[in-house]
Design a protein around this motif. Structure first.
Motif, PDB file in Angstrom:
ATOM      1  N   VAL A 308       0.438  -0.788   0.316  1.00 18.38           N
ATOM      2  CA  VAL A 308       0.369  -0.503  -0.538  1.00 18.38           C
ATOM      3  C   VAL A 308       0.887   1.115   0.066  1.00 18.38           C
ATOM      4  CG1 VAL A 308      -1.386   1.343   1.099  1.00 18.38           C
ATOM      5  CG2 VAL A 308      -2.246  -1.484   1.074  1.00 18.38           C
ATOM      6  N   ALA A 309       1.520   1.178   1.036  1.00 19.64           N
ATOM      7  CA  ALA A 309       3.274   2.361   0.720  1.00 19.64           C
ATOM      8  C   ALA A 309       3.723   2.374  -0.484  1.00 19.64           C
ATOM      9  CB  ALA A 309       4.142   1.989   1.887  1.00 19.64           C
ATOM     10  N   LEU A 310       4.025   1.776  -1.175  1.00 19.69           N
ATOM     11  CA  LEU A 310       4.726   1.633  -2.688  1.00 19.69           C
ATOM     12  C   LEU A 310       3.856   1.873  -3.597  1.00 19.69           C
ATOM     13  CD1 LEU A 310       6.842  -1.398  -2.251  1.00 19.69           C
ATOM     14  CD2 LEU A 310       7.796   1.266  -1.811  1.00 19.69           C
ATOM     15  N   VAL A 311       2.273   1.807  -3.331  1.00 14.53           N
ATOM     16  CA  VAL A 311       1.722   1.978  -4.184  1.00 14.53           C
ATOM     17  C   VAL A 311       1.024   3.868  -4.428  1.00 14.53           C
ATOM     18  CG1 VAL A 311      -1.015   2.223  -5.503  1.00 14.53           C
ATOM     19  CG2 VAL A 311       0.537   0.010  -5.226  1.00 14.53           C
ATOM     20  N   LEU A 312       1.402   4.420  -3.297  1.00 10.70           N
ATOM     21  CA  LEU A 312       1.073   5.718  -2.711  1.00 10.70           C
ATOM     22  C   LEU A 312       1.509   6.577  -3.095  1.00 10.70           C
ATOM     23  CD1 LEU A 312      -1.873   5.032  -0.025  1.00 10.70           C
ATOM     24  CD2 LEU A 312      -2.252   5.770  -2.860  1.00 10.70           C
ATOM     25  N   LEU A 313       3.036   5.989  -3.031  1.00 13.59           N
ATOM     26  CA  LEU A 313       3.859   6.741  -2.856  1.00 13.59           C
ATOM     27  C   LEU A 313       4.681   7.805  -3.597  1.00 13.59           C
ATOM     28  CD1 LEU A 313       6.505   6.950  -0.318  1.00 13.59           C
ATOM     29  CD2 LEU A 313       8.935   5.445  -1.855  1.00 13.59           C
ATOM     30  N   PRO A 314       4.446   7.503  -5.018  1.00  5.90           N
ATOM     31  CA  PRO A 314       5.071   8.301  -6.128  1.00  5.90           C
ATOM     32  C   PRO A 314       4.325   9.754  -5.728  1.00  5.90           C
ATOM     33  CG  PRO A 314       4.016   5.968  -6.575  1.00  5.90           C
ATOM     34  CD  PRO A 314       3.913   5.601  -5.367  1.00  5.90           C
ATOM     35  N   LEU A 315       2.580   9.735  -5.124  1.00  3.45           N
ATOM     36  CA  LEU A 315       2.332  10.631  -4.927  1.00  3.45           C
ATOM     37  C   LEU A 315       3.513  12.202  -3.790  1.00  3.45           C
ATOM     38  CD1 LEU A 315      -1.201   9.952  -3.673  1.00  3.45           C
ATOM     39  CD2 LEU A 315      -0.885  10.803  -5.836  1.00  3.45           C
ATOM     40  N   VAL A 316       4.251  10.982  -2.975  1.00  4.37           N
ATOM     41  CA  VAL A 316       5.606  11.771  -2.180  1.00  4.37           C
ATOM     42  C   VAL A 316       6.338  11.903  -3.664  1.00  4.37           C
ATOM     43  CG1 VAL A 316       6.877  11.657  -0.957  1.00  4.37           C
ATOM     44  CG2 VAL A 316       4.526  10.811  -0.473  1.00  4.37           C
ATOM     45  N   LEU A 317       7.053  11.144  -4.526  1.00  6.65           N
ATOM     46  CA  LEU A 317       8.296  11.031  -4.914  1.00  6.65           C
ATOM     47  C   LEU A 317       7.945  12.075  -6.486  1.00  6.65           C
ATOM     48  CD1 LEU A 317       8.858   7.545  -5.638  1.00  6.65           C
ATOM     49  CD2 LEU A 317      10.149   8.840  -4.240  1.00  6.65           C
ATOM     50  N   ALA A 318       7.001  12.695  -6.147  1.00  8.57           N
ATOM     51  CA  ALA A 318       6.512  13.445  -7.577  1.00  8.57           C
ATOM     52  C   ALA A 318       7.115  14.835  -7.163  1.00  8.57           C
ATOM     53  CB  ALA A 318       5.488  13.872  -8.257  1.00  8.57           C
ATOM     54  N   PRO A 319       6.736  15.316  -6.232  1.00 10.12           N
ATOM     55  CA  PRO A 319       6.707  17.100  -6.088  1.00 10.12           C
ATOM     56  C   PRO A 319       8.364  16.531  -5.476  1.00 10.12           C
ATOM     57  CG  PRO A 319       5.161  16.195  -4.236  1.00 10.12           C
ATOM     58  CD  PRO A 319       5.824  15.952  -5.509  1.00 10.12           C
ATOM     59  N   THR A 320       9.208  15.368  -5.095  1.00 15.51           N
ATOM     60  CA  THR A 320      10.545  15.320  -4.972  1.00 15.51           C
ATOM     61  C   THR A 320      11.549  15.296  -6.422  1.00 15.51           C
ATOM     62  OG1 THR A 320      10.134  14.071  -3.256  1.00 15.51           O
ATOM     63  CG2 THR A 320      12.624  13.883  -3.421  1.00 15.51           C
ATOM     64  N   GLY A 321      10.816  15.088  -6.769  1.00 13.16           N
ATOM     65  CA  GLY A 321      11.271  14.993  -8.962  1.00 13.16           C
ATOM     66  C   GLY A 321      10.926  16.168  -8.513  1.00 13.16           C
ATOM     67  N   VAL A 322      10.639  17.248  -8.518  1.00 12.49           N
ATOM     68  CA  VAL A 322      10.196  18.603  -9.114  1.00 12.49           C
ATOM     69  C   VAL A 322      11.341  19.297  -8.519  1.00 12.49           C
ATOM     70  CG1 VAL A 322       8.432  20.927  -8.609  1.00 12.49           C
ATOM     71  CG2 VAL A 322       7.481  18.831  -9.225  1.00 12.49           C
ATOM     72  N   VAL A 323      11.728  18.506  -7.116  1.00  9.72           N
ATOM     73  CA  VAL A 323      12.599  19.348  -6.433  1.00  9.72           C
ATOM     74  C   VAL A 323      14.207  18.826  -6.892  1.00  9.72           C
ATOM     75  CG1 VAL A 323      14.214  19.769  -4.190  1.00  9.72           C
ATOM     76  CG2 VAL A 323      11.763  19.963  -3.177  1.00  9.72           C
ATOM     77  N   LEU A 324      14.336  17.665  -7.312  1.00  8.70           N
ATOM     78  CA  LEU A 324      15.840  18.274  -8.705  1.00  8.70           C
ATOM     79  C   LEU A 324      15.260  18.716  -9.797  1.00  8.70           C
ATOM     80  CD1 LEU A 324      15.776  13.662  -7.610  1.00  8.70           C
ATOM     81  CD2 LEU A 324      17.026  16.083  -6.121  1.00  8.70           C
ATOM     82  N   ALA A 325      14.306  18.502 -10.064  1.00 12.33           N
ATOM     83  CA  ALA A 325      14.491  19.497 -11.471  1.00 12.33           C
ATOM     84  C   ALA A 325      14.524  20.837 -10.899  1.00 12.33           C
ATOM     85  CB  ALA A 325      13.396  19.441 -12.245  1.00 12.33           C
ATOM     86  N   CYS A 326      14.384  21.776 -10.273  1.00 11.60           N
ATOM     87  CA  CYS A 326      14.300  23.211  -9.563  1.00 11.60           C
ATOM     88  C   CYS A 326      15.825  23.308  -9.379  1.00 11.60           C
ATOM     89  CB  CYS A 326      13.545  23.469  -9.058  1.00 11.60           C
ATOM     90  SG  CYS A 326      11.584  23.541  -9.310  1.00 11.60           S
ATOM     91  N   LEU A 327      16.637  22.210  -8.766  1.00 13.99           N
ATOM     92  CA  LEU A 327      18.122  22.175  -8.696  1.00 13.99           C
ATOM     93  C   LEU A 327      18.634  22.160  -9.514  1.00 13.99           C
ATOM     94  CD1 LEU A 327      20.214  21.751  -6.365  1.00 13.99           C
ATOM     95  CD2 LEU A 327      20.244  19.350  -6.530  1.00 13.99           C
TER      96      LEU A 327
END
Length: 347
Positions: A308-327
Protein backbone atom coordinates in the motif's frame (compact mmCIF):
# COMPACT_ATOMS: atom_id res chain seq x y z
CA UNK A 1 21.02 37.78 -10.37
CA UNK A 2 17.68 39.48 -9.93
CA UNK A 3 14.27 39.35 -11.55
CA UNK A 4 13.22 35.97 -12.91
CA UNK A 5 16.68 34.42 -12.82
CA UNK A 6 18.07 32.06 -10.20
CA UNK A 7 18.83 33.33 -6.73
CA UNK A 8 22.54 32.81 -6.11
CA UNK A 9 24.46 33.12 -2.87
CA UNK A 10 27.58 35.25 -2.58
CA UNK A 11 29.71 32.11 -2.97
CA UNK A 12 28.11 31.37 -6.35
CA UNK A 13 25.92 28.50 -5.13
CA UNK A 14 22.12 28.35 -5.33
CA UNK A 15 20.24 28.93 -2.10
CA UNK A 16 18.70 25.64 -0.93
CA UNK A 17 15.52 27.10 0.56
CA UNK A 18 14.86 28.95 -2.70
CA UNK A 19 15.03 25.67 -4.65
CA UNK A 20 12.51 24.01 -2.33
CA UNK A 21 10.22 27.06 -2.34
CA UNK A 22 10.26 27.21 -6.12
CA UNK A 23 9.52 23.49 -6.34
CA UNK A 24 6.52 23.90 -4.04
CA UNK A 25 5.21 26.78 -6.16
CA UNK A 26 5.55 24.78 -9.37
CA UNK A 27 3.95 21.72 -7.76
CA UNK A 28 0.96 23.83 -6.80
CA UNK A 29 0.70 25.67 -10.11
CA UNK A 30 1.20 22.55 -12.25
CA UNK A 31 -0.54 20.14 -9.90
CA UNK A 32 -2.43 18.45 -12.72
CA UNK A 33 0.81 17.33 -14.36
CA UNK A 34 2.73 16.67 -11.14
CA UNK A 35 0.13 14.63 -9.32
CA UNK A 36 -1.46 13.25 -12.47
CA UNK A 37 1.86 11.62 -13.36
CA UNK A 38 2.04 10.31 -9.79
CA UNK A 39 -1.44 8.79 -10.08
CA UNK A 40 -0.44 7.10 -13.33
CA UNK A 41 2.68 5.71 -11.67
CA UNK A 42 0.65 4.45 -8.71
CA UNK A 43 -1.89 2.80 -11.01
CA UNK A 44 0.91 1.10 -12.95
CA UNK A 45 2.51 -0.06 -9.70
CA UNK A 46 -0.82 -1.46 -8.55
CA UNK A 47 -1.58 -3.28 -11.80
CA UNK A 48 1.89 -4.51 -12.80
CA UNK A 49 3.40 -4.93 -9.34
CA UNK A 50 0.18 -6.37 -7.97
CA UNK A 51 0.07 -8.81 -10.87
CA UNK A 52 3.63 -9.95 -10.16
CA UNK A 53 2.87 -10.48 -6.47
CA UNK A 54 -0.38 -12.28 -7.29
CA UNK A 55 1.55 -14.54 -9.64
CA UNK A 56 4.05 -15.27 -6.87
CA UNK A 57 1.23 -16.25 -4.53
CA UNK A 58 -0.26 -18.48 -7.23
CA UNK A 59 3.10 -20.16 -7.80
CA UNK A 60 3.56 -20.68 -4.05
CA UNK A 61 -0.02 -21.68 -3.28
CA UNK A 62 0.72 -25.38 -2.97
CA UNK A 63 3.71 -24.64 -0.75
CA UNK A 64 1.58 -22.59 1.64
CA UNK A 65 -1.11 -25.27 1.77
CA UNK A 66 1.49 -27.96 2.44
CA UNK A 67 3.01 -25.83 5.23
CA UNK A 68 -0.44 -25.59 6.83
CA UNK A 69 -1.05 -29.34 6.56
CA UNK A 70 2.41 -30.13 7.99
CA UNK A 71 1.77 -27.81 10.94
CA UNK A 72 -1.64 -29.36 11.62
CA UNK A 73 -0.16 -32.87 11.59
CA UNK A 74 2.60 -31.84 13.99
CA UNK A 75 0.09 -30.24 16.33
CA UNK A 76 -2.18 -33.30 16.19
CA UNK A 77 0.73 -35.58 17.12
CA UNK A 78 2.01 -33.07 19.70
CA UNK A 79 5.30 -32.71 17.87
CA UNK A 80 7.44 -29.61 17.53
CA UNK A 81 7.72 -28.05 14.10
CA UNK A 82 9.36 -25.17 12.29
CA UNK A 83 7.24 -23.00 9.99
CA UNK A 84 7.93 -23.60 6.27
CA UNK A 85 10.66 -26.11 7.20
CA UNK A 86 10.25 -28.16 4.01
CA UNK A 87 8.99 -25.33 1.79
CA UNK A 88 11.54 -22.63 2.57
CA UNK A 89 13.96 -23.32 -0.29
CA UNK A 90 11.19 -23.27 -2.90
CA UNK A 91 9.72 -20.07 -1.42
CA UNK A 92 13.15 -18.43 -1.64
CA UNK A 93 13.37 -19.41 -5.32
CA UNK A 94 10.02 -17.74 -5.99
CA UNK A 95 11.16 -14.63 -4.12
CA UNK A 96 14.39 -14.50 -6.15
CA UNK A 97 12.26 -14.34 -9.30
CA UNK A 98 9.80 -11.78 -7.93
CA UNK A 99 12.20 -9.22 -6.43
CA UNK A 100 14.13 -8.49 -9.67
CA UNK A 101 10.84 -8.02 -11.52
CA UNK A 102 9.58 -5.61 -8.88
CA UNK A 103 12.91 -3.76 -9.01
CA UNK A 104 12.55 -3.33 -12.77
CA UNK A 105 9.03 -1.96 -12.29
CA UNK A 106 10.36 0.48 -9.67
CA UNK A 107 13.17 1.68 -11.98
CA UNK A 108 10.76 2.23 -14.87
CA UNK A 109 8.35 4.19 -12.68
CA UNK A 110 11.18 6.29 -11.22
CA UNK A 111 12.36 7.07 -14.75
CA UNK A 112 8.83 8.16 -15.66
CA UNK A 113 8.32 10.28 -12.54
CA UNK A 114 11.65 12.11 -12.74
CA UNK A 115 11.29 12.68 -16.48
CA UNK A 116 7.72 13.95 -16.12
CA UNK A 117 8.70 16.39 -13.38
CA UNK A 118 11.67 17.69 -15.38
CA UNK A 119 9.35 18.32 -18.34
CA UNK A 120 6.86 20.01 -16.00
CA UNK A 121 9.52 22.34 -14.57
CA UNK A 122 10.73 23.21 -18.06
CA UNK A 123 7.14 24.00 -19.07
CA UNK A 124 6.63 26.17 -15.98
CA UNK A 125 9.88 28.06 -16.66
CA UNK A 126 8.95 28.65 -20.31
CA UNK A 127 5.47 29.72 -19.24
CA UNK A 128 6.91 32.29 -16.81
CA UNK A 129 9.50 33.56 -19.32
CA UNK A 130 6.89 34.05 -22.05
CA UNK A 131 4.82 36.29 -19.81
CA UNK A 132 1.64 34.69 -21.13
CA UNK A 133 -0.57 31.94 -19.78
CA UNK A 134 -0.81 29.13 -22.34
CA UNK A 135 -2.56 26.96 -19.77
CA UNK A 136 -1.56 24.11 -17.51
CA UNK A 137 0.30 21.13 -18.92
CA UNK A 138 -2.13 18.30 -19.69
CA UNK A 139 -1.30 14.65 -19.11
CA UNK A 140 -1.45 13.95 -22.83
CA UNK A 141 1.05 16.73 -23.57
CA UNK A 142 3.19 15.60 -20.63
CA UNK A 143 3.35 12.06 -22.03
CA UNK A 144 4.14 13.33 -25.52
CA UNK A 145 7.03 15.46 -24.27
CA UNK A 146 8.34 12.84 -21.84
CA UNK A 147 8.26 9.82 -24.13
CA UNK A 148 11.46 10.61 -26.11
CA UNK A 149 13.43 10.81 -22.85
CA UNK A 150 12.19 7.67 -21.09
CA UNK A 151 14.73 5.24 -22.56
CA UNK A 152 17.70 7.37 -21.54
CA UNK A 153 16.08 8.12 -18.18
CA UNK A 154 15.76 4.39 -17.51
CA UNK A 155 19.44 3.93 -18.34
CA UNK A 156 20.24 6.74 -15.89
CA UNK A 157 18.31 4.88 -13.18
CA UNK A 158 20.14 1.63 -13.95
CA UNK A 159 23.55 3.33 -13.82
CA UNK A 160 22.59 5.10 -10.60
CA UNK A 161 21.55 1.77 -9.09
CA UNK A 162 24.93 0.30 -10.00
CA UNK A 163 26.67 3.27 -8.40
CA UNK A 164 24.53 2.86 -5.26
CA UNK A 165 25.31 -0.86 -5.01
CA UNK A 166 29.06 -0.26 -4.73
CA UNK A 167 29.06 1.58 -1.35
CA UNK A 168 26.01 -0.38 -0.18
CA UNK A 169 27.70 -3.74 -0.73
CA UNK A 170 31.03 -2.41 0.57
CA UNK A 171 29.42 -1.51 3.91
CA UNK A 172 27.75 -4.92 4.11
CA UNK A 173 31.05 -6.58 3.24
CA UNK A 174 32.72 -4.86 6.19
CA UNK A 175 29.96 -6.12 8.52
CA UNK A 176 30.24 -9.64 7.10
CA UNK A 177 34.02 -9.64 7.50
CA UNK A 178 33.68 -8.58 11.15
CA UNK A 179 30.96 -11.17 11.80
CA UNK A 180 33.14 -13.95 10.34
CA UNK A 181 36.12 -12.70 12.39
CA UNK A 182 38.20 -12.00 9.28
CA UNK A 183 39.41 -8.63 10.61
CA UNK A 184 42.39 -9.11 12.97
CA UNK A 185 41.75 -7.84 16.47
CA UNK A 186 38.05 -7.14 15.87
CA UNK A 187 35.57 -9.50 17.54
CA UNK A 188 31.79 -9.25 17.44
CA UNK A 189 30.57 -8.42 20.97
CA UNK A 190 28.59 -10.93 23.01
CA UNK A 191 26.77 -10.85 26.32
CA UNK A 192 30.02 -11.62 28.18
CA UNK A 193 32.37 -9.67 25.87
CA UNK A 194 31.27 -6.04 25.39
CA UNK A 195 32.10 -4.05 22.29
CA UNK A 196 35.69 -2.89 22.04
CA UNK A 197 36.92 0.39 20.59
CA UNK A 198 38.22 -1.45 17.52
CA UNK A 199 34.82 -3.04 16.94
CA UNK A 200 33.02 0.29 17.27
CA UNK A 201 35.42 1.88 14.77
CA UNK A 202 35.37 -0.97 12.22
CA UNK A 203 32.03 -2.66 12.81
CA UNK A 204 29.87 0.40 13.45
CA UNK A 205 31.45 3.67 12.32
CA UNK A 206 33.20 2.46 9.15
CA UNK A 207 30.03 1.01 7.49
CA UNK A 208 28.12 4.19 8.34
CA UNK A 209 30.88 6.32 6.80
CA UNK A 210 30.84 4.18 3.64
CA UNK A 211 27.06 4.42 3.35
CA UNK A 212 27.26 8.17 4.01
CA UNK A 213 29.68 8.55 1.10
CA UNK A 214 27.22 6.54 -0.96
CA UNK A 215 24.47 9.03 -0.12
CA UNK A 216 26.70 11.91 -1.21
CA UNK A 217 27.40 10.04 -4.45
CA UNK A 218 23.66 9.55 -5.09
CA UNK A 219 22.98 13.20 -4.31
CA UNK A 220 25.47 14.32 -6.94
CA UNK A 221 23.87 12.03 -9.52
CA UNK A 222 20.28 12.84 -8.55
CA UNK A 223 19.76 15.69 -11.10
CA UNK A 224 20.96 13.47 -13.98
CA UNK A 225 17.47 12.74 -15.35
CA UNK A 226 16.61 16.43 -15.37
CA UNK A 227 19.91 17.08 -17.16
CA UNK A 228 18.93 14.52 -19.81
CA UNK A 229 15.58 16.24 -20.39
CA UNK A 230 17.19 19.69 -20.63
CA UNK A 231 20.21 18.77 -22.76
CA UNK A 232 18.84 15.73 -24.69
CA UNK A 233 22.13 13.94 -24.15
CA UNK A 234 23.03 10.31 -23.47
CA UNK A 235 22.62 8.73 -20.05
CA UNK A 236 26.37 8.72 -19.32
CA UNK A 237 26.74 12.31 -20.51
CA UNK A 238 23.84 13.35 -18.28
CA UNK A 239 25.47 11.73 -15.27
CA UNK A 240 28.80 13.40 -16.03
CA UNK A 241 27.05 16.74 -16.42
CA UNK A 242 25.20 16.21 -13.13
CA UNK A 243 28.51 15.46 -11.42
CA UNK A 244 30.01 18.64 -12.86
CA UNK A 245 27.06 20.85 -11.90
CA UNK A 246 27.03 19.67 -8.29
CA UNK A 247 30.81 20.05 -7.85
CA UNK A 248 30.57 23.59 -6.48
CA UNK A 249 27.50 22.90 -4.33
CA UNK A 250 28.18 19.50 -2.77
CA UNK A 251 26.90 20.27 0.71
CA UNK A 252 23.83 22.14 -0.51
CA UNK A 253 22.96 19.44 -3.03
CA UNK A 254 23.39 16.72 -0.42
CA UNK A 255 21.29 18.66 2.10
CA UNK A 256 18.45 19.09 -0.41
CA UNK A 257 18.56 15.41 -1.36
CA UNK A 258 18.64 14.35 2.29
CA UNK A 259 15.64 16.57 2.95
CA UNK A 260 13.77 14.93 0.09
CA UNK A 261 14.82 11.47 1.27
CA UNK A 262 13.65 12.24 4.79
CA UNK A 263 10.28 13.44 3.49
CA UNK A 264 9.87 10.29 1.39
CA UNK A 265 10.89 8.06 4.32
CA UNK A 266 8.44 9.80 6.68
CA UNK A 267 5.65 9.51 4.11
CA UNK A 268 6.47 5.83 3.61
CA UNK A 269 6.21 5.20 7.36
CA UNK A 270 2.83 6.96 7.55
CA UNK A 271 1.48 5.17 4.47
CA UNK A 272 2.72 1.84 5.78
CA UNK A 273 0.87 2.47 9.04
CA UNK A 274 -2.30 3.27 7.13
CA UNK A 275 -1.75 0.08 5.13
CA UNK A 276 -2.14 -2.00 8.29
CA UNK A 277 -5.88 -1.27 8.18
CA UNK A 278 -6.02 -2.60 4.63
CA UNK A 279 -3.95 -5.62 5.72
CA UNK A 280 -6.50 -6.46 8.41
CA UNK A 281 -9.35 -6.66 5.92
CA UNK A 282 -7.22 -8.53 3.38
CA UNK A 283 -6.19 -11.02 6.05
CA UNK A 284 -9.81 -11.74 7.00
CA UNK A 285 -10.69 -12.33 3.34
CA UNK A 286 -7.70 -14.64 2.88
CA UNK A 287 -8.62 -16.65 5.98
CA UNK A 288 -12.13 -17.11 4.65
CA UNK A 289 -10.85 -18.10 1.19
CA UNK A 290 -8.28 -20.64 2.41
CA UNK A 291 -10.13 -22.29 5.28
CA UNK A 292 -8.21 -20.46 8.01
CA UNK A 293 -4.77 -21.12 6.53
CA UNK A 294 -2.67 -18.79 8.68
CA UNK A 295 0.51 -19.53 6.72
CA UNK A 296 -0.50 -17.78 3.53
CA UNK A 297 -2.55 -15.22 5.47
CA UNK A 298 0.43 -14.26 7.62
CA UNK A 299 2.58 -13.54 4.57
CA UNK A 300 -0.22 -11.48 2.98
CA UNK A 301 -0.67 -9.42 6.14
CA UNK A 302 3.07 -8.75 6.30
CA UNK A 303 3.46 -7.51 2.73
CA UNK A 304 0.17 -5.61 2.35
CA UNK A 305 1.19 -2.49 4.37
CA UNK A 306 4.42 -2.22 2.36
CA UNK A 307 2.51 -2.72 -0.90
CA UNK A 308 0.00 0.00 0.00
CA UNK A 309 2.81 2.41 0.89
CA UNK A 310 4.68 1.73 -2.35
CA UNK A 311 1.56 2.22 -4.48
CA UNK A 312 0.82 5.59 -2.88
CA UNK A 313 4.44 6.72 -2.58
CA UNK A 314 4.56 8.32 -6.09
CA UNK A 315 2.35 11.09 -4.68
CA UNK A 316 5.37 12.08 -2.57
CA UNK A 317 8.07 11.15 -5.08
CA UNK A 318 6.58 13.45 -7.73
CA UNK A 319 7.15 16.71 -5.76
CA UNK A 320 10.61 15.41 -4.89
CA UNK A 321 11.28 15.06 -8.61
CA UNK A 322 10.22 18.69 -9.04
CA UNK A 323 12.80 19.68 -6.41
CA UNK A 324 15.55 17.84 -8.33
CA UNK A 325 14.53 19.48 -11.61
CA UNK A 326 14.53 22.92 -9.98
CA UNK A 327 17.92 22.13 -8.45
CA UNK A 328 19.31 21.38 -11.91
CA UNK A 329 17.91 24.66 -13.23
CA UNK A 330 19.53 26.61 -10.39
CA UNK A 331 22.87 24.83 -10.66
CA UNK A 332 22.94 25.28 -14.42
CA UNK A 333 22.07 28.95 -14.02
CA UNK A 334 24.83 29.51 -11.47
CA UNK A 335 27.32 27.68 -13.68
CA UNK A 336 26.30 29.88 -16.61
CA UNK A 337 26.70 33.01 -14.49
CA UNK A 338 30.16 31.86 -13.43
CA UNK A 339 31.20 31.73 -17.09
CA UNK A 340 30.12 35.33 -17.75
CA UNK A 341 33.20 37.66 -17.90
CA UNK A 342 33.54 40.34 -15.27
CA UNK A 343 31.57 43.43 -16.15
CA UNK A 344 29.38 41.65 -18.71
CA UNK A 345 25.61 42.15 -18.31
CA UNK A 346 23.67 39.32 -16.76
CA UNK A 347 20.14 39.04 -18.15
Amino acid sequence: MTGGGPVIRADGRPAGHVVVAEALRISGRERRAVFGSAVLAGAAALLVGGGIVAGAFAASWGLFLEAGRAAERSIAYEESYVAYADQWDDLVKVACCVYPLLLIVALVLMAWLLTAQAVTVAHARARAAAGTDPGALTLRALWRRSRPHLGAALRVQLLTLVCALVPGLAGLLVLAAVAMELVPGVVWPTYHDPATVRFILVGRILPVVIWGLGLVLLARLAPATAVRVADTCSATAAMRRSWTLTRTARLRTTAICLLGTGAVAAAFAVLKWLGTYVAHGAGLLMLAATGDNVWVTGVLVLITPVAVALVLLPLVLAPTGVVLACLRERLDGSAGDARVPSGAPIG
